[in-house]
Design a protein around this motif. Sequence first.
Motif, PDB file in Angstrom:
ATOM      1  N   THR A  41       0.848  -1.183   0.000  1.00  0.00           N
ATOM      2  CA  THR A  41       0.000   0.000   0.000  1.00  0.00           C
ATOM      3  C   THR A  41       0.888   1.239   0.000  1.00  0.00           C
ATOM      4  O   THR A  41       2.116   1.143   0.087  1.00  0.00           O
ATOM      5  CB  THR A  41      -0.897   0.026   1.250  1.00  0.00           C
ATOM      6  N   PHE A  65      -5.447   0.092  -4.122  1.00  0.00           N
ATOM      7  CA  PHE A  65      -6.219   1.314  -4.330  1.00  0.00           C
ATOM      8  C   PHE A  65      -7.114   1.480  -3.100  1.00  0.00           C
ATOM      9  O   PHE A  65      -8.239   1.003  -3.061  1.00  0.00           O
ATOM     10  CB  PHE A  65      -7.065   1.160  -5.600  1.00  0.00           C
ATOM     11  N   ARG A  74      -1.322   7.321  -4.626  1.00  0.00           N
ATOM     12  CA  ARG A  74      -1.309   6.140  -5.488  1.00  0.00           C
ATOM     13  C   ARG A  74      -0.247   6.269  -6.571  1.00  0.00           C
ATOM     14  O   ARG A  74       0.468   5.317  -6.887  1.00  0.00           O
ATOM     15  CB  ARG A  74      -2.689   5.939  -6.109  1.00  0.00           C
ATOM     16  N   PRO A  90      -0.446  -1.123 -10.492  1.00  0.00           N
ATOM     17  CA  PRO A  90      -1.426  -0.361  -9.723  1.00  0.00           C
ATOM     18  C   PRO A  90      -2.822  -0.961  -9.824  1.00  0.00           C
ATOM     19  O   PRO A  90      -3.235  -1.432 -10.881  1.00  0.00           O
ATOM     20  CB  PRO A  90      -1.379   1.038 -10.354  1.00  0.00           C
TER      21      PRO A  90
END
Length: 306
Positions: A41, A65, A74, A90
């Motif tokens: 993360t 996400f 992100r 991603p």
Amino acid sequence: MHHKEVHALSATPELTSGERKPMLNTISPAMLLEEFSLEMTGKDVPGLEEAADLIPPSTRINVTFLGNENLETRLATSRAVHERGFTPVPHISARRLASRGQLEEFLGALRDQGTSSEVFVVGGDPHTPEGPYEDSLQVIQTGLLQAYGVHQVGIGGYPEGHPDISDAQLWSALTGKAAALREQGLEGTIITQFGFDLAPVFSWIERVRDLGIDLPIRIGVPGPAGIKRLLTFAARFGISSSAGIAKKYGFSLTNLLGTAGPDKFITQLTDGYDADRYGDLKLHFYTFGGLRATSEWITSFSEDQK
């Protein structure tokens, strides 16, 4: 970090099975660990710095996400993965996208920083979609992924089912997404939810192959972590963790103070592997105990197999 997802509900015809490449019918733990992937993360960037020297170059690292992270977080996380010589994957959370424009903004920003080649598309947690996308299939069907430089798309698999979605819906969604990827000329990979029991994993893989879906499958494995932490995540995602399963995996429900790694799970997976039945399998590590601890475990386990 995990791919809870609401999938497409419409019935989808079975795919036509194509010819598979001939493979050896057996595999060693070391072979199974080749080209493993990891998950992180935005808050794990310092951990990535600590673990970077233990992770092979170009290793795929999935970037989740999360709803409490903004666009810049992100993007910065995917950029950090890329700058350290790894391949960022991603995540795109369909039900968290407020609009088609927001999807294009994210994809465009990923493309501009050179991190859009591979993505993982998931439905996401919100019960009510925040925008036009009910599930990951609808995101795939927009045609926007390849327009912004995506070549490979990861999708979720659930060997033990999903606490909020019926098995019929899960199978319909999986076949629908596999078909959509093929129709749009995108490469695909299935990444499964983690588990402690191999029996449902093998049964699930056989069904996937019987449906004619020959995408590579990455089996979700929890990296070494505290037993309490593992059980907390297992309960959240509907993963079986009975006393018998726990013992077979390598920990006891009567002693929750220690840590557990996937040694037995991976060894049993290789012992039961049959290429003709299961096809292309690799491992995907959920880094509950941190990127460094997971990477150290992989390095040590791999050395022990030589």
